[in-house]
Design a protein around this motif. Structure first.
Motif, PDB file in Angstrom:
ATOM      1  N   GLN A 102       0.849  -1.186   0.000  1.00 29.40           N
ATOM      2  CA  GLN A 102       0.000   0.000   0.000  1.00 29.40           C
ATOM      3  C   GLN A 102       0.885   1.236   0.000  1.00 29.40           C
ATOM      4  O   GLN A 102       1.799   1.332   0.822  1.00 29.40           O
ATOM      5  CB  GLN A 102      -0.910   0.005   1.248  1.00 29.40           C
ATOM      6  CG  GLN A 102      -1.812   1.213   1.364  1.00 29.40           C
ATOM      7  CD  GLN A 102      -2.872   1.270   0.276  1.00 29.40           C
ATOM      8  OE1 GLN A 102      -3.367   0.232  -0.147  1.00 29.40           O
ATOM      9  NE2 GLN A 102      -3.219   2.461  -0.180  1.00 29.40           N
ATOM     10  N   ASP A 103       0.653   2.121  -0.924  1.00 31.36           N
ATOM     11  CA  ASP A 103       1.430   3.354  -0.988  1.00 31.36           C
ATOM     12  C   ASP A 103       0.645   4.527  -0.397  1.00 31.36           C
ATOM     13  O   ASP A 103       1.119   5.250   0.462  1.00 31.36           O
ATOM     14  CB  ASP A 103       1.815   3.643  -2.439  1.00 31.36           C
ATOM     15  CG  ASP A 103       2.833   4.767  -2.556  1.00 31.36           C
ATOM     16  OD1 ASP A 103       3.324   5.246  -1.512  1.00 31.36           O
ATOM     17  OD2 ASP A 103       3.139   5.183  -3.685  1.00 31.36           O
ATOM     18  N   TYR A 104      -0.581   4.693  -0.844  1.00 27.63           N
ATOM     19  CA  TYR A 104      -1.354   5.872  -0.440  1.00 27.63           C
ATOM     20  C   TYR A 104      -1.950   5.711   0.957  1.00 27.63           C
ATOM     21  O   TYR A 104      -2.391   4.638   1.346  1.00 27.63           O
ATOM     22  CB  TYR A 104      -2.485   6.130  -1.441  1.00 27.63           C
ATOM     23  CG  TYR A 104      -2.009   6.684  -2.757  1.00 27.63           C
ATOM     24  CD1 TYR A 104      -2.011   8.056  -2.990  1.00 27.63           C
ATOM     25  CD2 TYR A 104      -1.557   5.846  -3.765  1.00 27.63           C
ATOM     26  CE1 TYR A 104      -1.575   8.576  -4.198  1.00 27.63           C
ATOM     27  CE2 TYR A 104      -1.119   6.361  -4.986  1.00 27.63           C
ATOM     28  CZ  TYR A 104      -1.127   7.728  -5.191  1.00 27.63           C
ATOM     29  OH  TYR A 104      -0.692   8.238  -6.385  1.00 27.63           O
ATOM     30  N   THR A 105      -1.967   6.802   1.682  1.00 31.76           N
ATOM     31  CA  THR A 105      -2.651   6.895   2.973  1.00 31.76           C
ATOM     32  C   THR A 105      -2.848   8.386   3.268  1.00 31.76           C
ATOM     33  O   THR A 105      -2.867   9.208   2.357  1.00 31.76           O
ATOM     34  CB  THR A 105      -1.854   6.183   4.078  1.00 31.76           C
ATOM     35  OG1 THR A 105      -2.603   6.228   5.299  1.00 31.76           O
ATOM     36  CG2 THR A 105      -0.494   6.814   4.302  1.00 31.76           C
ATOM     37  N   ILE A 106      -2.960   8.729   4.529  1.00 29.95           N
ATOM     38  CA  ILE A 106      -3.068  10.127   4.943  1.00 29.95           C
ATOM     39  C   ILE A 106      -1.736  10.549   5.557  1.00 29.95           C
ATOM     40  O   ILE A 106      -1.124   9.784   6.311  1.00 29.95           O
ATOM     41  CB  ILE A 106      -4.183  10.325   5.989  1.00 29.95           C
ATOM     42  CG1 ILE A 106      -5.524   9.819   5.448  1.00 29.95           C
ATOM     43  CG2 ILE A 106      -4.276  11.797   6.395  1.00 29.95           C
ATOM     44  CD1 ILE A 106      -6.108  10.632   4.331  1.00 29.95           C
ATOM     45  N   ALA A 107      -1.277  11.766   5.226  1.00 24.06           N
ATOM     46  CA  ALA A 107      -0.110  12.355   5.892  1.00 24.06           C
ATOM     47  C   ALA A 107      -0.603  13.369   6.919  1.00 24.06           C
ATOM     48  O   ALA A 107      -1.570  14.091   6.667  1.00 24.06           O
ATOM     49  CB  ALA A 107       0.807  13.037   4.881  1.00 24.06           C
TER      50      ALA A 107
END
Length: 546
Positions: A182-187
């Protein structure tokens, strides 16, 4: 009930698979398979682990997506080193990344496509199958020992089956990953979290309570202002959240979703899980926790809000943290820090999608099989895209020039070369000056290789999701040509209606009390018809294959 059992299997109907008993690694070729005698330049005993070197100089044409941040250069080491190692010269047709999909369609439609058509995501080949313009690559995987080995060793047979068309063949060679990731998430601004005594949230529920605490400390601001909405409103955010809510949405939206409990495909937007997800984001917006412009603003606007302290949370991938957020924050607030939060868990648990093991890959012009060099081209593709050596080469470059490798296998970027912030300030760049680590080649590979350019923070993020459950892949439901044409007429209309309605409900432009009317409107646009066709294809498959 386990998280895995509760999770829904998801897949686009157009990419639903026909699982054949002969699919696992071997060729699906038959007596009509052509091109196998076209062996000029091919190696006689090419096998997995061998260096491919054509027995005479060859040139292969290639459609190349040209990235604006690192446009192709004739003197790239990538091009010359490919020739030195393989005796093959690539002749790229450069197409700006922004126009790539449109130009690719035009070239294929006109019969003018290069032999190797790079940067093709699984599902994008569907539009070209019925025309016969692209090659049924599954007929030729016997020529690709590295590809076959990775499919078998990494257990990717079910993923490959999802690529099959109604004729049982598949027409795209995907990038292959050893494991889901998984690459995308919340920063989030980690300095703000620390100042407020808050831990990084690990679920969508915790994300909300964290935003509430930030809002209380910083009234008058939207703590969460998101991005990645330029091509699809909420495309990334909804795609991520849908996993934990047990549905599909955003970039990953499909009109039909497999319901494992009911053992049938259902209309996605009519699922209770889909409504639950919409209600969650509606409440974030209604309570002032999320910027309503998240679904309409361009990326630059969202980034500026984040790096100037107007927001504290934003969607991200690994490169966004390094290339956009950290430099922007350093300019505006040198004490600010940012990091990915763990991929949020949802009502169905902490889950990932195993479909991430197949990546953007390549199509092949069907005319290539008539070339006298066809077998050599397949061997070349196998080495460059699927061998351990080829994957390391296209990602890291040339040992001793762009990187060094220790006895234990650890790679270190050359001191004068930068890439994803590994050597900030270095005079050269791995992508811009050498052509390596670009999107046309460097996808897929062993997890060790994938992680080899990750920062410590990114490795920690990947380790944090290592024990997540996998959602189940949807079972095979291959569509025949008539069904494909029928659903093509419905698909776009439904997608647009779902996307528009979803954003209206989230932003409060449409009251949630109108949800049933929304679902009824989708049925009027063919939602039930769509699902019925997919379930019919599923029943036919079960009847034919048991």
């Amino acid at each position: 009930m386990s998280q895995r059992t509760r999770a829904r299997g998801l897949a686009a109907a157009a990419a639903l698979a026909l699982a054949l008993t002969a699919c696992s690694g071997g060729s699906d070729g038959d007596e009509e398979t052509s091109g196998l005698d076209n062996r000029t330049g091919a190696m006689e005993d090419y096998a997995a682990g061998d260096q491919f070197t054509a027995t005479e100089p060859l040139t292969f044409s290639m459609l190349f997506s040209d990235h604006p941040n690192y446009p192709s250069q004739d003197d790239w080491l990538l091009w010359s080193e490919i020739t030195d190692r393989t005796n093959v010269t690539l002749d790229p047709t450069l197409v700006p990344m922004s126009d790539y999909e449109q130009k690719r369609s035009l070239l294929i439609g006109a019969g003018d496509a290069p032999s190797i058509i790079a940067k093709t995501y699984p599902g994008q080949e569907d539009a070209f199958v019925s025309s016969g313009a692209i090659l049924a690559v599954s007929d030729y995987v016997d020529l690709m020992p590295n590809y076959q080995q990775k499919v078998a060793d990494w257990g990717l047979e079910e993923n490959i089956d999802q690529l099959r068309q109604a004729d049982g063949k598949y027409y795209v060679l995907p990038g292959l990953h050893e494991a889901p990731w998984q690459d995308y998430t919340i920063a989030m601004r980690t300095d703000v979290l620390a100042d407020l005594g808050l831990d990084a949230p690990t679920s969508w529920d915790e994300f909300r309570t964290t935003l509430e605490a930030i809002q209380e400390a910083r009234p008058g601001e939207y703590p969460f202002s998101d991005r990645f909405s330029e091509t699809y409103p909420g495309g990334n955010l909804l795609n991520m959240a849908a996993l934990g809510f047990g549905t599909s949405a955003g970039w990953g939206y499909n009109n039909a979703t497999w319901d494992g409990d009911a053992e049938e495909f259902v209309a996605t937007a009519a699922m209770p899980e889909y409504k639950e997800m919409v209600e969650y984001f509606h409440d974030l917006v209604a309570d002032g926790l999320m910027d309503p412009e998240s679904f309409t603003q361009d990326d630059d606007s969202a980034i500026q809000k984040f790096v100037t302290g107007k927001s504290v949370a934003i969607g991200t991938n690994a490169q966004s943290v390094v290339n956009e957020y950290e430099p922007g924050l350093a300019t505006n607030d040198p004490d600010a820090t940012v990091a990915k939060i763990p991929f949020p868990c949802g009502p169905v648990g902490c889950v990932l999608n195993p479909v991430t093991q197949t990546e953007n890959g390549i199509m092949i012009n069907a005319d290539a099989a008539d070339s006298p060099n066809f077998v050599a081209m397949m061997q070349f593709i196998d080495w460059l895209f699927y061998s351990d050596e080829g994957q390391e080469f296209t990602k890291w470059g040339v040992e001793g020039t762009t990187f060094d490798k220790a006895a234990d296998g650890t790679r270190t970027l050359a001191a004068d070369v930068d890439y994803v912030g590994l050597n900030p300030g270095a005079p050269k760049h791995l992508q811009k000056d050498f052509g390596f680590a670009g999107g046309n080649f460097a996808y897929g590979g062993a997890t060790e290789l994938l992680w080899s350019t990750f920062s410590d923070a990114e490795v920690a993020f990947q380790e944090s999701i290592a024990d997540y459950d996998m959602i189940d892949l949807a079972p095979p439901a291959p569509l025949d040509e008539a069904e494909n044409e029928q659903l093509t007429l419905i698909d776009t209309t439904l997608r647009d209606a779902v996307s528009q309605g979803t954003i209206q409900f989230i932003l409060g432009q449409r009251d949630l009390s109108e949800w049933d009317a929304f679902v009824a409107d989708l049925e009027g646009k063919g939602a039930t018809q769509y699902v019925d066709v997919v379930n019919g294809a599923r029943d036919r498959y079960v009847s034919d294959n048991g």
